[in-house]
Every structure is written in structure tokens, then in C-alpha cells.
Design a protein around this motif. Structure first.
Motif, mmCIF file in Angstrom:
data_model
loop_
_atom_site.group_PDB
_atom_site.id
_atom_site.type_symbol
_atom_site.label_atom_id
_atom_site.label_comp_id
_atom_site.label_asym_id
_atom_site.label_seq_id
_atom_site.Cartn_x
_atom_site.Cartn_y
_atom_site.Cartn_z
ATOM 1 N N CYS A 31 0.820 -1.225 0.000
ATOM 2 C CA CYS A 31 0.000 0.000 0.000
ATOM 3 C C CYS A 31 0.853 1.274 0.000
ATOM 4 O O CYS A 31 0.420 2.324 0.468
ATOM 5 C CB CYS A 31 -0.957 0.022 1.190
ATOM 6 S SG CYS A 31 -2.161 -1.314 1.190
ATOM 7 N N SER A 179 -5.929 1.470 -6.383
ATOM 8 C CA SER A 179 -5.731 0.562 -7.509
ATOM 9 C C SER A 179 -6.241 1.159 -8.810
ATOM 10 O O SER A 179 -5.533 1.238 -9.804
ATOM 11 C CB SER A 179 -6.444 -0.770 -7.249
ATOM 12 O OG SER A 179 -6.016 -1.361 -6.055
ATOM 13 N N GLU A 191 -7.074 -3.999 -5.878
ATOM 14 C CA GLU A 191 -5.859 -4.766 -6.146
ATOM 15 C C GLU A 191 -4.826 -4.655 -5.028
ATOM 16 O O GLU A 191 -3.717 -5.176 -5.156
ATOM 17 C CB GLU A 191 -5.234 -4.293 -7.467
ATOM 18 C CG GLU A 191 -6.118 -4.556 -8.669
ATOM 19 C CD GLU A 191 -5.536 -3.998 -9.964
ATOM 20 O OE1 GLU A 191 -4.431 -3.403 -9.892
ATOM 21 O OE2 GLU A 191 -6.165 -4.160 -11.011
ATOM 22 N N GLU A 192 -5.194 -4.009 -3.928
ATOM 23 C CA GLU A 192 -4.226 -3.802 -2.853
ATOM 24 C C GLU A 192 -4.228 -4.970 -1.868
ATOM 25 O O GLU A 192 -5.259 -5.606 -1.655
ATOM 26 C CB GLU A 192 -4.520 -2.490 -2.120
ATOM 27 C CG GLU A 192 -4.485 -1.273 -3.026
ATOM 28 C CD GLU A 192 -3.282 -1.248 -3.943
ATOM 29 O OE1 GLU A 192 -2.139 -1.326 -3.438
ATOM 30 O OE2 GLU A 192 -3.474 -1.175 -5.170
ATOM 31 N N PRO A 193 -3.096 -5.248 -1.232
ATOM 32 C CA PRO A 193 -3.005 -6.365 -0.285
ATOM 33 C C PRO A 193 -3.710 -6.108 1.039
ATOM 34 O O PRO A 193 -3.878 -7.029 1.839
ATOM 35 C CB PRO A 193 -1.493 -6.519 -0.068
ATOM 36 C CG PRO A 193 -0.851 -5.752 -1.172
ATOM 37 C CD PRO A 193 -1.792 -4.652 -1.502
ATOM 38 N N GLN A 248 2.098 -4.315 -6.574
ATOM 39 C CA GLN A 248 1.551 -4.558 -5.237
ATOM 40 C C GLN A 248 2.610 -4.450 -4.154
ATOM 41 O O GLN A 248 2.275 -4.368 -2.974
ATOM 42 C CB GLN A 248 0.901 -5.941 -5.178
ATOM 43 C CG GLN A 248 -0.433 -6.032 -5.890
ATOM 44 C CD GLN A 248 -1.008 -7.434 -5.800
ATOM 45 O OE1 GLN A 248 -0.285 -8.430 -5.891
ATOM 46 N NE2 GLN A 248 -2.310 -7.531 -5.610
ATOM 47 N N TYR A 254 1.827 -8.372 -9.354
ATOM 48 C CA TYR A 254 0.380 -8.469 -9.149
ATOM 49 C C TYR A 254 0.023 -9.934 -8.945
ATOM 50 O O TYR A 254 0.350 -10.789 -9.747
ATOM 51 C CB TYR A 254 -0.392 -7.900 -10.336
ATOM 52 C CG TYR A 254 -1.885 -8.116 -10.224
ATOM 53 C CD1 TYR A 254 -2.611 -7.556 -9.171
ATOM 54 C CD2 TYR A 254 -2.574 -8.896 -11.153
ATOM 55 C CE1 TYR A 254 -3.969 -7.760 -9.047
ATOM 56 C CE2 TYR A 254 -3.936 -9.096 -11.050
ATOM 57 C CZ TYR A 254 -4.632 -8.536 -9.987
ATOM 58 O OH TYR A 254 -5.988 -8.747 -9.874
ATOM 59 N N SER A 259 -4.561 -9.830 -3.117
ATOM 60 C CA SER A 259 -5.544 -8.747 -2.976
ATOM 61 C C SER A 259 -6.928 -9.275 -2.632
ATOM 62 O O SER A 259 -7.872 -8.485 -2.468
ATOM 63 C CB SER A 259 -5.601 -7.921 -4.260
ATOM 64 O OG SER A 259 -5.782 -8.750 -5.393
#
Length: 507
Positions: A31, A179, A191-193, A248, A254, A259
Motif C-alpha cells: 500500500c 488501484s 488490487e491492494e493487499p 503490489q 500483481y 488482494s
């Protein structure tokens, strides 16, 4: 309306001198608004602006070299840092040690939750988290060096109970990562962890009259994003930079299983091999019970998670990460904070609400020093600011806390793998000391709250009792006096000592 999409250089030019600026992230590039942080560093090195900023971050951000917080580690760029965790930027650590900046610490969860209170213009964050630790103004007040003078919190009483009130302050800018943005400026974090404190920070900055600046990987037409995909509304976003090369993290381009967008079959984790760390993790794992809600800290606790994954036992417990993630396979090392095949992702401030209220059954956390009162130092080692991250929020509130670490450090050599332990060389650094350098965990506060506290090492296990530490287990093959008591700066109670299970010492 003013156009929101612009270049990175134009976006960071919105940040004024003397601004209080917030960045988010969680180690390993999680992030982290890498492009924006690079752009603001380049602007300062080229123009000398923005300068004299106050930098605020709740968790550790960087690669231990030149990214994250290190982008701000230039003389004149920041005058003050309020950081949750510092080890990912040795440059900023050194500036703090040299008193080149005012160095402060807030517990990671407190920092996240305070942003929410600032957004609501409430009178700060009122919580018990931090009482009795170095954050308490009666101890160090969260100050990490002599240059730090300003108070961050004060003690107050409500209904006869003590609390800390963390003081609010205006936040003038933030550099955040999303994202996808639509043409209106709505931001998705799909798409973020993790979500971390992204929304709380954006709301705090907007309601402080500041500039909310995002970077995203892609731009799509208005109406493309479903309402539940939007985590930050266009109404509070001032500037957006599209970076088609956004990843990421440092090591992950990715992966939709990280995510939470899809699941995939995972191979068995690599075995790190037998070591003193494995002995500690084996013994600590014996404290797990089915159905427990647990948290693993950074370091040796990683290895407990690895053992659980290797044995296919993740489904027996509810694993959590302070970034806001539940379940899945927790990644370790520099990827701490990431999870593959997670079952749930919530905002970081909400996760810390749950922790602060006693929601965790068991927490496994590392330690740097332990003293006779059961206090733990994990935040200032060798004179350098380390910072607690979420350590204080977690350790102070879990029903059971298991501190894990090697008995001593620097040069220790042990031999094991067949059911017992031989100490071939003692370490040069003593970790069981008369008084810790900094109180990250208060033994006295834990006793008042009725917590169960263990300290697990490769050669001995201790328990926190009313009179301090009690030695309760000894490793097979270890001599009580030569290998344990004579290597401590204090004498724990050791009236009834059992043996650690031989299973802990089998590779």
C-alpha cells in the motif's frame, strides 16, 4: 470542478512548506505510494521544497535503503517525524539518533485511529492503549530523542479509570495508493493487499482543509466501478496520478490471491531449516488452541505461522494481521503484512478497535529485552529508534501474550535437533536485564488487566507472576545455573521448574 488527474510532479507541488503530511503502508511496499514518494523527494532535492514538514506514518514503510520513509530523510525536508515503526529506514533512524529531527512514536493502531478522530473533529483519541509504556507522558511521552519536546498525549480519568488522550492536529496533505480511479475521481483498492488506514487518512486530510493525493494503476470511465468497489469517494480526493507500472509491492507485481480477488492452490511453504528460532517457534506453537483468534508479530513469530501453514493447520485458528486482514497464508520476512487467500479484509482502524477491546485470544510477539518486572523493550535497541508498530496495541490487549525470542544475542551457538539442547557459545548481548531501556510492554499493567504472559526462548520459558518473572520450564540438556540463571541480570523465581517438551528440539 478542477481536473483531478495530473502528473506526479504537479501533484506533489500541492504540498506546501511546513505541512504535516501522512503516508501509509506496511513494509515490503504494501500500500505504498512509491511514485508519489519518489516525486516529492525529487522535488525537494531539485527545489528545496517542500521543507520543514512533519511526517506521520502508522506502520513501517520502506526497504531499509532508499524507499518509503527514506525518501523524506534529507536535512531540511522534515523537522519532525511521528512514526509507528522505524527500522525500514536506517537513514531516518540515524537522523533521529543524531537529533537532526524531532523523533516521536505513536502506537500503530493509535496512529490509525487518531486519523479517524481528526476527521471527525473530536477531541483526540481517548484510550487505555499505551498506559504504563514509554508512550505514557509519565514515562517518556513517546519521545525518542532529546530534540522531541511536544506532548502527544495526556492522562485523564473517566469514571475513576485512567486513560490517555492522544491530541489531535491538522493534517495538510497525504500521499496514498489506490488501484483504480474512475473519471470522476472515485478510488478503488481492489488490487491492494490491505486497506490499512487509507480512508481514515484521506478523511482526516480533507476535513483539515488539506490535499488528498492518490496514485493508481489505471483510470476507467465513470460508472465502471461498482459502489462497493469504491473505498474513497471522489468528493474527498484532490489529485490523482496514474502509474501504469504500479505494483503490489517491491517483490510482487500483481497476484490476485494477495488482494483477495481470487484464490489459488498454494504449494507447501519452504522449510527454513532447524535452528534456535525453530525451537522457540515449536514451543510457542504449543500455546495455540482450536478456534483461537491470534496475531503474529514480525520476526520469530513468522516462523510459528510457517509451521502452522506447513502442517496445514491454518483452518484451526483465526489468523489476523493488524493491517486489517483475516485468514489465508501469512507471508513472512520482508513480506510481513501480506496474506494469500485471505478470508476477509477490513480497514486498519477497525482491526485495532477489535484488538483494543480484547478480541485477540493469543498474540505472539518478539522481544529485544525483558526485565525482572516483566517489562519488554521492542522499540528502542542499541540507542536507535525501532518503534512498536502495532506491538503496544496488540500486546496490551490480547488475553494471552507469548513473547518469543532467543535467550541472548550476538554470537550465540547452540546444537540441537535430537531432543535436547547444547549451548556451545553464549551470546555477547544479554537480553534478560535488570531494567529495560524502554518500556514497550508494561508487566505491571498486564497484571492489573489480568493478562496471561509467557516469555519463550530456546533454553527456558518464563511466566509473569505478581512478583515478576518465574522460570517454569528448562530445555533438556541445559544447566539451570550455567546456561540460564548466571546469564541473567536478575534472579527469577525458580522453585518448580519443568522440562520443555523434547518435541521442540527435534528437527
Amino acid at each position: 470542478m478542477q481536473p483531478k488527474f495530473m502528473s506526479a510532479a504537479d501533484a506533489v507541488a500541492l504540498v506546501p512548506d511546513d505541512a504535516t503530511i501522512t503516508i501509509t503502508g506496511g513494509g515490503g511496499g504494501l500500500c505504498e505510494a512509491m511514485l508519489l514518494q519518489q516525486a516529492i523527494e525529487e522535488r525537494f532535492l531539485t527545489t528545496g521544497h517542500p521543507r520543514n514538514m512533519t511526517l506521520v506514518h502508522s506502520l513501517g514503510i520502506g526497504n531499509r535503503k532508499d524507499t518509503g520513509v527514506s525518501r523524506f530523510a534529507h536535512p531540511g525536508m522534515v523537522r519532525k517525524v511521528i512514526g509507528g515503526h522505524w527500522v525500514w529506514s536506517p537513514r531516518m533512524q540515524q537522523m533521529a539518533a543524531n537529533n537532526e529531527i524531532e523523533a516521536h512514536v505513536l502506537p500503530g493502531g493509535v496512529a490509525m485511529q487518531l486519523m479517524r478522530e481528526i476527521a471527525a473533529k473530536r477531541p483526540g483519541l481517548i484510550t487505555h492503549v499505551g498506559l504504563g509504556t514509554f508512550i505514557d507522558p509519565r514515562v517518556d511521552g513517546g519521545r525518542m530523542n532529546e530534540a522531541a519536546k511536544d506532548p502527544l498525549c495526556e492522562v485523564m480519568q473517566i469514571d475513576g479509570r485512567e486513560y490517555l488522550r492522544y491530541l489531535p492536529f491538522p493534517v495538510h496533505a497525504c500521499l496514498l495508493k489506490g488501484s483504480i480511479a474512475d473519471d470522476d475521481g472515485n478510488i478503488s483498492l481492489d488490487e491492494e493487499p490491505a486497506n490499512v488506514d487509507t480512508y481514515a487518512v484521506a478523511a482526516a486530510v480533507h476535513n483539515s482543509g488539506g490535499k488528498v493525493i492518490f496514485q493508481v494503476r489505471d483510470r476507467v470511465a465513470s460508472g465502471t466501478l461498482g459502489a462497493r468497489q469504491v473505498r474513497v469517494p471522489a468528493a474527498i480526493v484532490d489529485a490523482i496520478v496514474v502509474d501504469p507500472n504500479q505494483t503490489q509491492g517491491y517483490e510482487i507485481t500483481y497476484d490476485p490471491s494477495i488482494s483477495g480477488q481470487s484464490r489459488r492452490d498454494l504449494p507447501a511453504p519452504a522449510d527454513p531449516g532447524f535452528s534456535a528460532r525453530r525451537i522457540v517457534a515449536n514451543r510457542a506453537r504449543q500455546e495455540l488452541r482450536d478456534g483461537a483468534i491470534i496475531n503474529y508479530g514480525f520476526g520469530i513469530p513468522d516462523e510459528i505461522a510457517t509451521i502452522v501453514a506447513a502442517r496445514g493447520e491454518q483452518g484451526r485458528y483465526y489468523q489476523t494481521i493488524e493491517h486489517g486482514t483475516y485468514g489465508g497464508r501469512l507471508l513472512t520476512g520482508t513480506l510481513f503484512g501480506y496474506s494469500q487467500n485471505a478470508s476477509c479484509m477490513i480497514d486498519g482502524p477497525s482491526q485495532f478497535d477489535f484488538y483494543a477491546g480484547g478480541g485477540l485470544d493469543i498474540a505472539f510477539l518478539g522481544f529485544g529485552q525483558v526485565d525482572k518486572a516483566g517489562n519488554v523493550n521492542a522499540s528502542k535497541l542499541g540507542g536507535m529508534p525501532v518503534g512498536p508498530g502495532g506491538f503496544i496495541d496488540i500486546a496490551q490487549n490480547a488475553r494471552t501474550v507469548v513473547f518469543v525470542g532467543t535467550f541472548d544475542a550476538k554470537g550465540t551457538k547452540v546444537q540441537s535437533g535430537k531432543g535436547d539442547l547444547t549451548i556451545e557459545r553464549h551470546g555477547d548481548v544479554q537480553k534478560f536485564v535488570d531494567q529495560v531501556d524502554q518500556i514497550t510492554f508494561s508487566g505491571a499493567q498486564a497484571l492489573r488487566q489480568g493478562q496471561r504472559v509467557l516469555y519463550v526462548t530456546e533454553r527456558a520459558v518464563f511466566r509473569l507472576d505478581s512478583d515478576g518473572l518465574t522460570l517454569i520450564e528448562l530445555a533438556p540438556g541445559v544447566d539451570l545455573h550455567r546456561d540460564v540463571l548466571d546469564r541473567m541480570a536478575f534472579a527469577p523465581d525458580h522453585g518448580d521448574v519443568g522440562l520443555m517438551s523434547q518435541d521442540c528440539f527435534i528437527g
